[in-house]
Design an enzyme around this catalytic site. Structure first.
Site, PDB file in Angstrom:
ATOM      1  N   PRO A  97       0.790  -1.243   0.000  1.00 21.42           N
ATOM      2  CA  PRO A  97       0.000   0.000   0.000  1.00 21.42           C
ATOM      3  C   PRO A  97       0.822   1.293   0.000  1.00 21.42           C
ATOM      4  O   PRO A  97       0.241   2.362  -0.099  1.00 21.42           O
ATOM      5  CB  PRO A  97      -0.816  -0.107   1.293  1.00 21.42           C
ATOM      6  CG  PRO A  97       0.007  -0.974   2.189  1.00 21.42           C
ATOM      7  CD  PRO A  97       0.746  -1.928   1.305  1.00 21.42           C
ATOM      8  N   GLY A  98       2.144   1.246   0.140  1.00 26.68           N
ATOM      9  CA  GLY A  98       2.897   2.459  -0.176  1.00 26.68           C
ATOM     10  C   GLY A  98       3.782   3.064   0.896  1.00 26.68           C
ATOM     11  O   GLY A  98       4.366   4.127   0.678  1.00 26.68           O
ATOM     12  N   GLY A  99       3.926   2.414   2.051  1.00 24.17           N
ATOM     13  CA  GLY A  99       4.748   3.003   3.114  1.00 24.17           C
ATOM     14  C   GLY A  99       6.168   3.322   2.643  1.00 24.17           C
ATOM     15  O   GLY A  99       6.703   4.402   2.900  1.00 24.17           O
ATOM     16  N   CYS A 220       9.398  -9.346   4.686  1.00 25.62           N
ATOM     17  CA  CYS A 220       9.144  -9.341   6.130  1.00 25.62           C
ATOM     18  C   CYS A 220       9.053 -10.790   6.619  1.00 25.62           C
ATOM     19  O   CYS A 220       8.373 -11.094   7.583  1.00 25.62           O
ATOM     20  CB  CYS A 220       7.904  -8.532   6.488  1.00 25.62           C
ATOM     21  SG  CYS A 220       6.402  -9.139   5.744  1.00 25.62           S
TER      22      CYS A 220
HETATM   23  C1  LIG Z   1       5.076  -6.851   1.067  1.00 26.64           C
HETATM   24  S1  LIG Z   1       3.800  -6.177   0.113  1.00 26.64           S
HETATM   25  C2  LIG Z   1       4.502  -4.641  -0.367  1.00 26.64           C
HETATM   26  C3  LIG Z   1       4.452  -3.574   0.704  1.00 26.64           C
HETATM   27  C4  LIG Z   1       4.857  -2.209   0.179  1.00 26.64           C
HETATM   28  N1  LIG Z   1       6.178  -2.209  -0.401  1.00 26.64           N
HETATM   29  C5  LIG Z   1       4.785  -1.151   1.255  1.00 26.64           C
HETATM   30  O1  LIG Z   1       5.815  -0.701   1.743  1.00 26.64           O
HETATM   31  O2  LIG Z   1       3.670  -0.744   1.588  1.00 26.64           O
HETATM   32  C6  LIG Z   1       3.958  -7.097  -1.357  1.00 26.64           C
HETATM   33  C7  LIG Z   1       3.151  -6.580  -2.522  1.00 26.64           C
HETATM   34  O3  LIG Z   1       3.524  -7.343  -3.667  1.00 26.64           O
HETATM   35  C8  LIG Z   1       2.416  -7.371  -4.543  1.00 26.64           C
HETATM   36  N2  LIG Z   1       2.652  -8.437  -5.526  1.00 26.64           N
HETATM   37  C9  LIG Z   1       2.462  -9.777  -5.391  1.00 26.64           C
HETATM   38  N3  LIG Z   1       2.822 -10.411  -6.527  1.00 26.64           N
HETATM   39  C10 LIG Z   1       3.265  -9.454  -7.386  1.00 26.64           C
HETATM   40  C11 LIG Z   1       3.763  -9.465  -8.714  1.00 26.64           C
HETATM   41  N4  LIG Z   1       3.893 -10.603  -9.397  1.00 26.64           N
HETATM   42  N5  LIG Z   1       4.095  -8.283  -9.284  1.00 26.64           N
HETATM   43  C12 LIG Z   1       3.950  -7.105  -8.608  1.00 26.64           C
HETATM   44  N6  LIG Z   1       3.487  -7.034  -7.349  1.00 26.64           N
HETATM   45  C13 LIG Z   1       3.150  -8.194  -6.752  1.00 26.64           C
HETATM   46  C14 LIG Z   1       1.230  -7.561  -3.626  1.00 26.64           C
HETATM   47  O4  LIG Z   1       0.045  -7.126  -4.250  1.00 26.64           O
HETATM   48  C15 LIG Z   1       1.638  -6.698  -2.416  1.00 26.64           C
HETATM   49  O5  LIG Z   1       1.060  -5.432  -2.523  1.00 26.64           O
END
Ligand SMILES: C[S@@+](CC[C@H](N)C(=O)[O-])C[C@H]1O[C@@H](n2cnc3c(N)ncnc32)[C@H](O)[C@@H]1O
Length: 279
Positions: A97-99, A220
Protein backbone atom coordinates in the site's frame (compact mmCIF):
# COMPACT_ATOMS: atom_id res chain seq x y z
CA UNK A 1 16.03 -28.71 7.52
CA UNK A 2 12.31 -29.56 7.35
CA UNK A 3 10.61 -32.28 9.39
CA UNK A 4 7.98 -34.04 7.32
CA UNK A 5 5.02 -35.67 8.94
CA UNK A 6 1.82 -35.73 6.94
CA UNK A 7 -0.29 -36.14 10.10
CA UNK A 8 0.86 -32.89 11.68
CA UNK A 9 -1.35 -29.83 11.59
CA UNK A 10 -0.26 -26.48 10.10
CA UNK A 11 0.62 -24.91 13.48
CA UNK A 12 2.69 -27.97 14.45
CA UNK A 13 4.59 -28.00 11.16
CA UNK A 14 5.18 -24.26 11.53
CA UNK A 15 6.55 -24.73 15.03
CA UNK A 16 8.87 -27.57 14.01
CA UNK A 17 10.15 -25.70 10.95
CA UNK A 18 11.04 -22.45 12.74
CA UNK A 19 12.28 -24.02 15.97
CA UNK A 20 14.68 -26.12 13.87
CA UNK A 21 15.99 -22.96 12.20
CA UNK A 22 16.13 -20.62 15.20
CA UNK A 23 16.87 -23.27 17.89
CA UNK A 24 17.20 -21.73 21.40
CA UNK A 25 16.21 -18.33 20.09
CA UNK A 26 12.82 -19.48 18.79
CA UNK A 27 10.67 -19.17 21.98
CA UNK A 28 11.77 -15.54 22.50
CA UNK A 29 11.48 -14.70 18.83
CA UNK A 30 8.05 -16.29 18.62
CA UNK A 31 6.86 -14.34 21.67
CA UNK A 32 8.14 -11.10 20.12
CA UNK A 33 6.35 -11.89 16.84
CA UNK A 34 3.10 -12.44 18.74
CA UNK A 35 3.25 -9.01 20.37
CA UNK A 36 1.40 -6.18 18.58
CA UNK A 37 3.51 -4.45 15.92
CA UNK A 38 5.28 -1.35 17.22
CA UNK A 39 4.32 1.39 14.79
CA UNK A 40 5.78 4.73 13.91
CA UNK A 41 3.84 7.40 12.05
CA UNK A 42 4.82 8.88 8.67
CA UNK A 43 3.56 12.43 8.95
CA UNK A 44 1.85 14.70 6.45
CA UNK A 45 4.34 17.06 4.73
CA UNK A 46 2.97 19.96 6.75
CA UNK A 47 3.81 18.29 10.10
CA UNK A 48 7.53 17.43 10.26
CA UNK A 49 8.83 16.79 13.77
CA UNK A 50 12.55 17.10 12.79
CA UNK A 51 13.72 14.58 15.35
CA UNK A 52 14.06 11.14 13.86
CA UNK A 53 17.46 10.36 12.22
CA UNK A 54 15.80 8.39 9.38
CA UNK A 55 13.54 11.26 8.30
CA UNK A 56 11.93 14.35 9.81
CA UNK A 57 8.63 12.94 8.58
CA UNK A 58 8.67 10.09 11.13
CA UNK A 59 7.25 10.32 14.60
CA UNK A 60 7.57 7.51 17.11
CA UNK A 61 4.04 6.34 17.66
CA UNK A 62 2.41 6.78 21.00
CA UNK A 63 -1.23 6.60 22.03
CA UNK A 64 -1.30 10.38 21.75
CA UNK A 65 -0.71 10.38 17.99
CA UNK A 66 -3.76 9.90 15.87
CA UNK A 67 -2.48 11.26 12.57
CA UNK A 68 -0.04 9.79 10.08
CA UNK A 69 0.52 6.67 7.99
CA UNK A 70 1.44 3.91 10.45
CA UNK A 71 4.26 1.51 9.70
CA UNK A 72 6.92 -0.62 11.32
CA UNK A 73 10.11 1.42 11.65
CA UNK A 74 12.28 -1.47 10.36
CA UNK A 75 10.43 -1.39 7.04
CA UNK A 76 11.87 2.07 6.32
CA UNK A 77 15.42 0.68 6.33
CA UNK A 78 14.68 -0.97 2.95
CA UNK A 79 14.13 2.32 1.03
CA UNK A 80 16.81 3.97 3.20
CA UNK A 81 19.34 1.38 1.96
CA UNK A 82 18.69 2.50 -1.65
CA UNK A 83 20.31 5.88 -0.86
CA UNK A 84 18.03 7.68 -3.33
CA UNK A 85 19.27 11.10 -4.49
CA UNK A 86 17.38 13.90 -6.30
CA UNK A 87 17.20 13.48 -10.10
CA UNK A 88 17.39 9.69 -10.01
CA UNK A 89 14.95 7.37 -11.78
CA UNK A 90 13.56 5.02 -9.16
CA UNK A 91 11.31 1.95 -9.40
CA UNK A 92 9.29 0.57 -6.47
CA UNK A 93 8.26 -2.83 -7.83
CA UNK A 94 5.81 -4.24 -5.26
CA UNK A 95 4.75 -0.90 -3.89
CA UNK A 96 1.24 -1.21 -2.43
CA UNK A 97 0.00 0.00 0.00
CA UNK A 98 2.90 2.46 -0.18
CA UNK A 99 4.75 3.00 3.11
CA UNK A 100 8.16 2.57 1.48
CA UNK A 101 7.13 4.63 -1.57
CA UNK A 102 6.53 7.60 0.75
CA UNK A 103 10.16 7.41 1.89
CA UNK A 104 11.45 7.11 -1.71
CA UNK A 105 9.36 10.05 -2.97
CA UNK A 106 10.54 12.18 -0.08
CA UNK A 107 14.21 11.30 -0.79
CA UNK A 108 13.87 12.54 -4.39
CA UNK A 109 12.95 16.03 -3.08
CA UNK A 110 10.68 16.70 -6.06
CA UNK A 111 13.40 16.03 -8.70
CA UNK A 112 13.67 12.84 -10.78
CA UNK A 113 11.09 10.11 -11.25
CA UNK A 114 9.47 7.52 -9.00
CA UNK A 115 7.48 4.73 -10.60
CA UNK A 116 5.44 2.68 -8.12
CA UNK A 117 3.91 -0.54 -9.40
CA UNK A 118 1.98 -3.49 -8.02
CA UNK A 119 0.11 -6.42 -9.55
CA UNK A 120 -3.14 -5.90 -7.64
CA UNK A 121 -5.56 -3.33 -9.05
CA UNK A 122 -7.28 -2.92 -5.69
CA UNK A 123 -4.01 -2.40 -3.86
CA UNK A 124 -2.87 0.05 -6.56
CA UNK A 125 -5.98 2.14 -5.84
CA UNK A 126 -5.07 2.17 -2.15
CA UNK A 127 -1.47 3.09 -3.05
CA UNK A 128 -2.75 6.05 -5.09
CA UNK A 129 -4.81 7.28 -2.14
CA UNK A 130 -1.85 6.96 0.26
CA UNK A 131 0.50 8.84 -2.08
CA UNK A 132 -2.04 11.61 -2.68
CA UNK A 133 -2.62 12.08 1.03
CA UNK A 134 0.94 11.88 2.36
CA UNK A 135 3.12 13.37 -0.39
CA UNK A 136 3.65 17.09 -0.91
CA UNK A 137 2.52 18.42 -4.34
CA UNK A 138 6.20 18.45 -5.48
CA UNK A 139 6.73 14.84 -4.38
CA UNK A 140 3.43 13.74 -5.93
CA UNK A 141 4.21 15.46 -9.27
CA UNK A 142 7.17 13.16 -9.99
CA UNK A 143 5.44 9.96 -8.82
CA UNK A 144 3.66 7.61 -11.23
CA UNK A 145 1.59 4.54 -10.33
CA UNK A 146 1.08 1.54 -12.63
CA UNK A 147 -0.41 -1.95 -12.38
CA UNK A 148 2.41 -4.31 -13.41
CA UNK A 149 3.66 -7.84 -12.82
CA UNK A 150 7.13 -7.64 -11.25
CA UNK A 151 8.02 -11.04 -12.71
CA UNK A 152 7.64 -9.95 -16.33
CA UNK A 153 7.36 -6.22 -16.89
CA UNK A 154 10.92 -5.23 -15.81
CA UNK A 155 12.31 -7.46 -18.60
CA UNK A 156 11.08 -4.90 -21.13
CA UNK A 157 12.72 -1.96 -19.29
CA UNK A 158 16.39 -2.72 -19.95
CA UNK A 159 18.78 -0.64 -17.79
CA UNK A 160 16.15 2.10 -17.31
CA UNK A 161 16.40 2.65 -13.54
CA UNK A 162 19.12 4.02 -11.24
CA UNK A 163 17.57 2.43 -8.16
CA UNK A 164 15.05 -0.39 -7.66
CA UNK A 165 13.24 -1.51 -4.54
CA UNK A 166 11.89 -5.07 -4.63
CA UNK A 167 9.83 -5.46 -1.46
CA UNK A 168 8.66 -8.91 -2.41
CA UNK A 169 5.46 -10.75 -1.43
CA UNK A 170 6.53 -13.19 1.29
CA UNK A 171 5.47 -15.54 4.08
CA UNK A 172 4.79 -12.70 6.59
CA UNK A 173 5.07 -15.01 9.60
CA UNK A 174 4.23 -12.23 12.06
CA UNK A 175 0.92 -11.78 10.31
CA UNK A 176 0.33 -15.57 10.35
CA UNK A 177 1.02 -15.78 14.07
CA UNK A 178 -1.38 -12.95 14.81
CA UNK A 179 -4.27 -14.66 13.04
CA UNK A 180 -4.11 -18.39 13.71
CA UNK A 181 -6.68 -19.06 10.96
CA UNK A 182 -3.88 -18.40 8.48
CA UNK A 183 -1.66 -21.04 10.11
CA UNK A 184 -4.18 -23.83 9.76
CA UNK A 185 -2.90 -25.05 6.37
CA UNK A 186 0.71 -23.94 6.74
CA UNK A 187 3.36 -25.98 4.93
CA UNK A 188 7.03 -25.21 4.34
CA UNK A 189 6.39 -25.75 0.61
CA UNK A 190 4.55 -22.40 0.61
CA UNK A 191 7.76 -20.61 1.50
CA UNK A 192 9.61 -22.61 -1.18
CA UNK A 193 7.01 -21.60 -3.76
CA UNK A 194 7.25 -17.96 -2.74
CA UNK A 195 11.03 -18.10 -3.03
CA UNK A 196 10.71 -19.24 -6.66
CA UNK A 197 8.51 -16.20 -7.43
CA UNK A 198 10.90 -13.93 -5.56
CA UNK A 199 13.82 -15.36 -7.59
CA UNK A 200 12.01 -14.63 -10.86
CA UNK A 201 11.31 -11.06 -9.70
CA UNK A 202 14.96 -10.58 -8.71
CA UNK A 203 16.23 -11.72 -12.12
CA UNK A 204 13.75 -9.41 -13.88
CA UNK A 205 14.59 -6.45 -11.65
CA UNK A 206 18.30 -6.86 -12.41
CA UNK A 207 17.51 -6.43 -16.12
CA UNK A 208 15.77 -3.11 -15.49
CA UNK A 209 18.67 -1.75 -13.43
CA UNK A 210 21.39 0.36 -15.09
CA UNK A 211 25.05 -0.66 -14.63
CA UNK A 212 26.29 0.51 -11.22
CA UNK A 213 22.67 0.95 -10.20
CA UNK A 214 21.47 -0.27 -6.81
CA UNK A 215 18.77 -2.82 -6.03
CA UNK A 216 17.37 -3.48 -2.58
CA UNK A 217 15.57 -6.77 -2.02
CA UNK A 218 13.44 -6.97 1.12
CA UNK A 219 10.90 -9.24 2.78
CA UNK A 220 9.14 -9.34 6.13
CA UNK A 221 9.77 -13.10 6.28
CA UNK A 222 11.89 -15.03 8.75
CA UNK A 223 12.25 -18.02 6.40
CA UNK A 224 15.81 -18.54 5.06
CA UNK A 225 14.29 -19.79 1.76
CA UNK A 226 13.06 -16.24 1.10
CA UNK A 227 16.13 -14.43 2.43
CA UNK A 228 19.77 -15.56 2.55
CA UNK A 229 19.21 -18.89 0.76
CA UNK A 230 17.56 -17.03 -2.10
CA UNK A 231 20.49 -14.60 -2.27
CA UNK A 232 22.92 -17.52 -2.35
CA UNK A 233 20.96 -18.98 -5.29
CA UNK A 234 20.87 -15.56 -7.00
CA UNK A 235 24.63 -15.13 -6.63
CA UNK A 236 25.22 -18.45 -8.39
CA UNK A 237 22.61 -17.75 -11.05
CA UNK A 238 23.77 -14.24 -11.97
CA UNK A 239 27.46 -14.60 -11.18
CA UNK A 240 29.59 -11.53 -11.95
CA UNK A 241 26.52 -9.45 -12.87
CA UNK A 242 26.34 -7.83 -9.44
CA UNK A 243 28.01 -7.57 -6.04
CA UNK A 244 26.55 -7.46 -2.55
CA UNK A 245 26.97 -4.18 -0.64
CA UNK A 246 27.27 -4.32 3.15
CA UNK A 247 25.82 -1.22 4.84
CA UNK A 248 26.06 -0.20 8.48
CA UNK A 249 22.49 -0.31 9.75
CA UNK A 250 22.12 1.23 13.21
CA UNK A 251 19.86 -1.61 14.42
CA UNK A 252 19.35 -5.28 13.55
CA UNK A 253 21.90 -7.98 12.77
CA UNK A 254 24.09 -9.02 9.83
CA UNK A 255 23.38 -12.24 7.97
CA UNK A 256 25.52 -14.04 5.37
CA UNK A 257 24.34 -11.77 2.53
CA UNK A 258 22.12 -9.10 4.05
CA UNK A 259 20.70 -7.71 7.27
CA UNK A 260 17.83 -8.88 9.46
CA UNK A 261 15.71 -6.80 11.80
CA UNK A 262 14.01 -9.17 14.24
CA UNK A 263 11.68 -7.95 16.99
CA UNK A 264 13.21 -10.00 19.82
CA UNK A 265 16.47 -8.14 19.24
CA UNK A 266 15.50 -4.65 18.05
CA UNK A 267 11.77 -4.24 18.85
CA UNK A 268 10.85 -3.72 15.18
CA UNK A 269 10.51 -6.03 12.20
CA UNK A 270 10.79 -8.64 10.91
CA UNK A 271 12.50 -7.16 7.88
CA UNK A 272 15.22 -8.75 5.78
CA UNK A 273 17.20 -6.43 3.51
CA UNK A 274 19.85 -7.30 0.93
CA UNK A 275 21.64 -4.60 -1.08
CA UNK A 276 23.01 -5.28 -4.56
CA UNK A 277 25.03 -3.17 -6.98
CA UNK A 278 24.93 -4.10 -10.66
CA UNK A 279 28.29 -4.62 -12.36
C1 LIG B 1 5.08 -6.85 1.07
S1 LIG B 1 3.80 -6.18 0.11
C2 LIG B 1 4.50 -4.64 -0.37
C3 LIG B 1 4.45 -3.57 0.70
C4 LIG B 1 4.86 -2.21 0.18
N1 LIG B 1 6.18 -2.21 -0.40
C5 LIG B 1 4.78 -1.15 1.25
O1 LIG B 1 5.81 -0.70 1.74
O2 LIG B 1 3.67 -0.74 1.59
C6 LIG B 1 3.96 -7.10 -1.36
C7 LIG B 1 3.15 -6.58 -2.52
O3 LIG B 1 3.52 -7.34 -3.67
C8 LIG B 1 2.42 -7.37 -4.54
N2 LIG B 1 2.65 -8.44 -5.53
C9 LIG B 1 2.46 -9.78 -5.39
N3 LIG B 1 2.82 -10.41 -6.53
C10 LIG B 1 3.26 -9.45 -7.39
C11 LIG B 1 3.76 -9.47 -8.71
N4 LIG B 1 3.89 -10.60 -9.40
N5 LIG B 1 4.10 -8.28 -9.28
C12 LIG B 1 3.95 -7.11 -8.61
N6 LIG B 1 3.49 -7.03 -7.35
C13 LIG B 1 3.15 -8.19 -6.75
C14 LIG B 1 1.23 -7.56 -3.63
O4 LIG B 1 0.04 -7.13 -4.25
C15 LIG B 1 1.64 -6.70 -2.42
O5 LIG B 1 1.06 -5.43 -2.52
Amino acid sequence: MVMKNKNNSGPELFETFYSTIYQDRWPTLRAALERPVKHVAWLLPSEPNRQHPLSPRIEIHSEAIERGYFLDLASLYAPWALDVQPNETVLDLCAAPGGKSLFLAHALKGEGELLCSDISKMRVQRLQRVLKEFLSPEEFRITKVETRDAKLWPLSQKARFDKILLDAPCSSERHLLQDLNHLKDWKSSRSKRLSKEQGTMLCSALEALRPQGRLVYSTCSISPYENDELMSWFEKKRQAQFRFLRLDFPIGERTAFGHHFLPDQCDYGPLYVCVIEKS
